[in-house]
Design an enzyme around this catalytic site. Structure first.
Site, mmCIF file in Angstrom:
data_model
loop_
_atom_site.group_PDB
_atom_site.id
_atom_site.type_symbol
_atom_site.label_atom_id
_atom_site.label_comp_id
_atom_site.label_asym_id
_atom_site.label_seq_id
_atom_site.Cartn_x
_atom_site.Cartn_y
_atom_site.Cartn_z
ATOM 1 C CB CYS A 124 -0.918 0.003 1.225
ATOM 2 S SG CYS A 124 -1.823 1.549 1.463
ATOM 3 C CB CYS B 144 0.846 1.452 4.738
ATOM 4 S SG CYS B 144 -0.747 0.604 4.877
ATOM 5 C CG HIS C 116 -4.222 -1.087 4.561
ATOM 6 N ND1 HIS C 116 -3.916 -0.239 3.508
ATOM 7 C CD2 HIS C 116 -4.801 -2.192 4.011
ATOM 8 C CE1 HIS C 116 -4.298 -0.812 2.375
ATOM 9 N NE2 HIS C 116 -4.836 -1.985 2.642
ATOM 10 C CG ASN D 90 -13.875 9.529 -4.697
ATOM 11 O OD1 ASN D 90 -14.892 10.194 -4.534
ATOM 12 N ND2 ASN D 90 -12.951 9.867 -5.581
ATOM 13 N N GLY E 192 -15.174 3.120 -7.578
ATOM 14 C CA GLY E 192 -13.946 3.112 -8.360
ATOM 15 C C GLY E 192 -12.666 3.326 -7.588
ATOM 16 C CB SER F 75 -7.405 1.533 -7.153
ATOM 17 O OG SER F 75 -6.682 2.729 -6.890
ATOM 18 C CG HIS G 81 -4.371 3.593 3.955
ATOM 19 N ND1 HIS G 81 -3.439 2.814 4.604
ATOM 20 C CD2 HIS G 81 -4.497 4.713 4.699
ATOM 21 C CE1 HIS G 81 -3.012 3.445 5.683
ATOM 22 N NE2 HIS G 81 -3.650 4.611 5.762
ATOM 23 C CG HIS H 193 -7.098 7.964 0.746
ATOM 24 N ND1 HIS H 193 -7.454 6.644 0.489
ATOM 25 C CD2 HIS H 193 -7.111 8.594 -0.474
ATOM 26 C CE1 HIS H 193 -7.661 6.484 -0.808
ATOM 27 N NE2 HIS H 193 -7.474 7.648 -1.415
ATOM 28 C CD GLN I 259 -7.987 11.844 -4.421
ATOM 29 O OE1 GLN I 259 -7.315 12.421 -5.288
ATOM 30 N NE2 GLN I 259 -8.795 10.831 -4.720
ATOM 31 C CG HIS J 108 -21.394 20.721 -0.707
ATOM 32 N ND1 HIS J 108 -22.093 20.910 -1.887
ATOM 33 C CD2 HIS J 108 -21.235 19.383 -0.576
ATOM 34 C CE1 HIS J 108 -22.347 19.734 -2.439
ATOM 35 N NE2 HIS J 108 -21.840 18.789 -1.651
#
Length: 345
Positions: free
Chosen positions: A45, A48, A108, A148, A154, A156, A159, A161, A163, A276
């Site tokens: 990962c 990690c 993780h 997400n 979607g 991948s 872990h 997290h 963005q 928002h």
């Protein structure tokens, strides 16, 4: 049965509610997030602690929240400023900014719903700091924070997290909400989101969780099954404007909401969660009220809510579930996570 259109005042669009359709026969794809159990630390990962990312940089041995610049950014400071003019009637403009990744925990094998209250507060404080730092940059007009979660949307890497996209433009949904809330304030002389919260609390059927200064509800105009909004009761433009008490209340309500979503089918619920927040473009945004939107893509275990003819072709969301029923389901499940407390989490 419930056949009606409901007005979404923040996006200024109609949502078609046909609640009986959720029980229609289904022979299409079955999706899910029944991935195998994850280890506390995964050697392969790139998020990690101690592991190397695709850039070759090694993550520190972090034990709390970890923030770094995205190795594959959507927008970045090196984006070209001079662009070749396209043929009419087309237009283009530079897309610049900063992309970052925020790891919630070194573990993780956890989800956001399984973090403890103090970890939740630490995460929200980090996101406050990120908004303030990035939003203060003169080239940044908007700070978009989102998570997400799950293979159904979607993702991948499991872990935990989120963005951050700090951009030189304002994302379209926020533009619409800025316009809608400012216009409502001009016309009614009171904030739109305050009226939304008042309507939800007066009705009561769609409430999910609450604290003194924060509330969560499945909105009357929900576009997705189990779509939930989490917001401070007082009008604040962003997470950065919340007091320490408000931040703690917001964290408690958000945490309880996420736990209820995972308890619903006793599995990690996939979703897209978006903060928002008002733009940081130096312009006043009267009436803008910060909130967190959680949009799960599943209408039943393994069954996605697809964007098809009505949404992509017709431009109106078709809601197969009654928001009142979805909120009732969430209220009926326990507020303590079905997997129990996490040691050292």
């Amino acid at each position: 049965m419930l056949w009606e259109e409901r007005w979404h005042p923040l996006r200024r669009e109609w949502v078609i509610v046909s609640a009986h359709r959720n029980h229609r026969p289904w022979h299409g794809e079955v999706a899910g997030d029944s991935a195998p159990a994850q280890p506390a630390h995964a050697a392969d990962c790139y998020l990690c602690p101690g592991n190397s990312r695709v850039s070759g940089q090694a993550n520190p041995a972090y034990d709390g929240v970890f923030v770094f610049d995205n190795d594959h950014p959507c927008v970045g400071p090196a984006a070209p400023v001079e662009l070749a003019a396209p043929l009419a009637p087309y237009q283009s403009r530079p897309a610049q900014g900063v992309s970052r990744v925020v790891c919630f925990t070194p573990r993780h094998d956890l989800t956001l719903a399984r973090l403890g209250p103090s970890q939740f507060t630490a995460l929200l404080q980090t996101l406050q700091d990120q908004y303030r730092e990035l939003g203060a940059r003169k080239e940044v007009a908007h700070v978009l924070v989102f998570e997400n979660k799950g293979s159904a949307v979607g993702v991948s890497n499991p872990h935990p997290h989120c963005q951050i996209y700090a951009t030189n433009f304002v994302f379209r949904t926020i533009e619409l909400e800025v316009e809608a809330q400012a216009e409502y304030l001009r016309e009614h002389r009171r904030p739109l989101f305050r009226d939304i919260i008042a309507a939800e609390e007066t009705d009561g059927r769609r409430l999910v969780a609450s604290q003194d200064s924060a509330v969560a509800f499945v909105p009357w105009f929900a576009r997705y099954p189990y779509e939930t909004m989490v917001a401070p009761r007082l009008m604040h433009g962003s997470l950065a404007d919340l007091s320490r008490r408000e931040l703690a209340d917001l964290g408690d309500v958000l945490r309880e909401t996420l736990i209820r979503l995972e308890n619903l089918w006793r599995t990690p619920m996939p979703y897209v969660m978006t903060l928002h927040q008002e733009p940081t473009d130096g312009v006043a945004h009267p009436g803008f009220h910060f909130y967190i939107e959680i949009a799960p893509p599943l209408r039943k275990p393994g069954l996605r809510k697809y964007l098809a003819g009505p949404e992509l072709g017709g431009g109106n969301f078709l809601q197969d579930s009654a928001p009142e029923a979805m909120a009732a389901e969430l209220r009926q499940v326990p507020a303590a996570h079905y997997l129990g407390p996490v040691r050292d989490a």
